[in-house]
Write a protein that holds these residues in place. Structure first.
Motif, PDB file in Angstrom:
ATOM      1  N   THR A 149      36.900  48.362  36.249  1.00  0.00           N
ATOM      2  CA  THR A 149      37.960  47.691  35.500  1.00  0.00           C
ATOM      3  C   THR A 149      37.799  48.042  34.019  1.00  0.00           C
ATOM      4  O   THR A 149      36.749  48.515  33.572  1.00  0.00           O
TER       5      THR A 149
ATOM      6  N   ARG B  36      47.069  44.342  24.436  1.00  0.00           N
ATOM      7  CA  ARG B  36      48.007  44.478  25.560  1.00  0.00           C
ATOM      8  C   ARG B  36      49.326  45.099  25.094  1.00  0.00           C
ATOM      9  O   ARG B  36      49.686  45.005  23.912  1.00  0.00           O
TER      10      ARG B  36
ATOM     11  N   ASP C  97      44.330  43.712  32.312  1.00  0.00           N
ATOM     12  CA  ASP C  97      43.450  42.748  32.977  1.00  0.00           C
ATOM     13  C   ASP C  97      43.076  43.272  34.354  1.00  0.00           C
ATOM     14  O   ASP C  97      43.818  44.049  34.953  1.00  0.00           O
TER      15      ASP C  97
ATOM     16  N   GLU D 253      39.716  35.467  24.264  1.00  0.00           N
ATOM     17  CA  GLU D 253      41.109  35.736  23.917  1.00  0.00           C
ATOM     18  C   GLU D 253      41.430  35.177  22.530  1.00  0.00           C
ATOM     19  O   GLU D 253      40.904  34.131  22.149  1.00  0.00           O
TER      20      GLU D 253
ATOM     21  N   ARG E  13      42.369  40.525  23.779  1.00  0.00           N
ATOM     22  CA  ARG E  13      41.020  40.238  24.267  1.00  0.00           C
ATOM     23  C   ARG E  13      40.009  40.907  23.340  1.00  0.00           C
ATOM     24  O   ARG E  13      40.102  42.099  23.063  1.00  0.00           O
TER      25      ARG E  13
ATOM     26  N   GLU F 189      37.537  45.956  31.609  1.00  0.00           N
ATOM     27  CA  GLU F 189      36.486  45.107  31.031  1.00  0.00           C
ATOM     28  C   GLU F 189      35.094  45.677  31.319  1.00  0.00           C
ATOM     29  O   GLU F 189      34.229  45.692  30.431  1.00  0.00           O
TER      30      GLU F 189
END
Lengths: 235, 235
Positions: free
Chosen positions: B173, B193, B162, B224, B214, B175
């Motif tokens: 990041t 994760r 995250d 999620e 995710r 994402e």
């Protein structure tokens, strides 16, 4: 005749785009009115036009015009005729793919060899090394080669990050990754922290900015060099 | 006949190699005495033999023998004859390069299609996706393709992280990187994760472990999913 700035990042946390290095750029590009911008790395996937607009806003502060390479019919000629060149950050694989696709590797090498000033940030700096094999980026497209512009006889790792000693994450640290690189490749790697840049002339490569940089040489323990260090011994 | 475990990581912070998932593996590999280990990803550049020794020590705890694929004269036959296969983590580019070099892509696809149980961790999980374009690894070698084993109809991002809201670092990041992937590619991506894995059977792909995962789908906001979710709708 080489005249290059290889910057770790475009932006420091809490300040605007290129702000920290704009005074340097004004001096570096003093003989150019219009900068040819290469927006191919498309950070966050933004379009070439959007990216060029953003860069033009920053360069307006030092009274420079910006023209995106995508605006030209013939990008090779755009490079040949450029007063100065800036390649921005984003995704190194996307950038490299597009440079090969448009047949621009040799054109860039020739222009820079002939003295056209070149500024790179982040992905635009990665491609100044021998290969893009020390990029931090995700390989979201497959380029025809990892060979890069080879403006300097080593590899760049921009946005260099020290290991986070509090982390419980099991992904590799940056140092581990670069050490793995040296199991398969021998060129040195410069870990350039955000706010650092290399000023490259014909026979000189000097570390600039306030921070130290981390040097990784094949079969040697990594070490730090102070700002102002002459790095032309690295090869 | 597919029977696959795709794990985010081999190791959780503060525990031993494979410890967190060893009970699952004992059940998963219950019909195999000897596991064929693919050590090609070479974490930290360790040798195939060193890596295989490390894996053999972990598997000895559940009374399984381990044989490294590099010990076989013919690696294709080694896969064809394997009771079970485990591909460990390390560098995804090195792993992919070596799989292509030894002509093992099709052999692995055939074996897994025919029911040979396959366990992957980290890089060994990345290659279970359609491509390796969502690996976190450094591209230290140039593989002949980014196409992977395609055991599942989407891409894997192992060691999913995250965003660190306290970070002043300007690198992208995770994402952001995966969103950039979706500017050039349409398949979904699962951010797994550390501590999560996918249990894959012929018509079922279930998220396991204690954490959520995710999901990034093309042109959709990421979301999620809870552990235990059936993910066979993703494609």
């Amino acid at each position: 005749m080489k005249n290059i700035i290889i910057a770790s990042t475009s932006t420091l946390h809490g300040s605007g785009y290129l702000d920290y290095i704009l005074d340097e750029i004004a001096i570096f590009f003093k003989n150019a009115n219009t900068i040819l911008f290469i927006p191919y790395a498309r950070p966050s996937g933004i379009s070439h036009t959007e990216y060029t607009t953003k860069v033009a806003e920053a360069f307006a502060k030092i009274n420079k015009n910006v023209k995106g390479i995508h605006e030209f019919e013939n990008p090779i000629e755009a490079i040949q005729n450029a007063e100065a060149i800036f390649t921005g950050g984003g995704n190194t694989f996307v950038l490299t793919y597009q440079l090969y696709k448009n047949n621009l590797i040799e054109a860039l090498q020739t222009a820079v060899k002939n003295g056209t000033p070149y500024l790179g940030t982040s992905a635009g700096s990665n491609i100044c090394g021998l290969t893009i094999k020390t990029t931090n980026d995700m390989p979201i497209v497959y380029p025809p080669s990892f060979n890069a512009l080879a403006f300097v006889p080593f590899n760049i790792n921009p946005h260099y990050l020290d290991p986070d000693t509090n982390s419980t994450h099991m992904g590799e640290t940056r140092e581990t990754r670069i050490n793995e690189f040296h199991h398969y490749n021998t060129p040195p790697v410069i870990g350039l922290r955000e706010g650092s840049w290399l000023q490259v002339n014909e026979n000189s490569i000097i570390l600039k900015g306030t921070l130290t940089a981390r040097i990784f040489e094949y079969n040697k323990a990594p070490y730090e060099v102070e700002t102002g260090t002459e790095l032309n011994f690295l090869k």
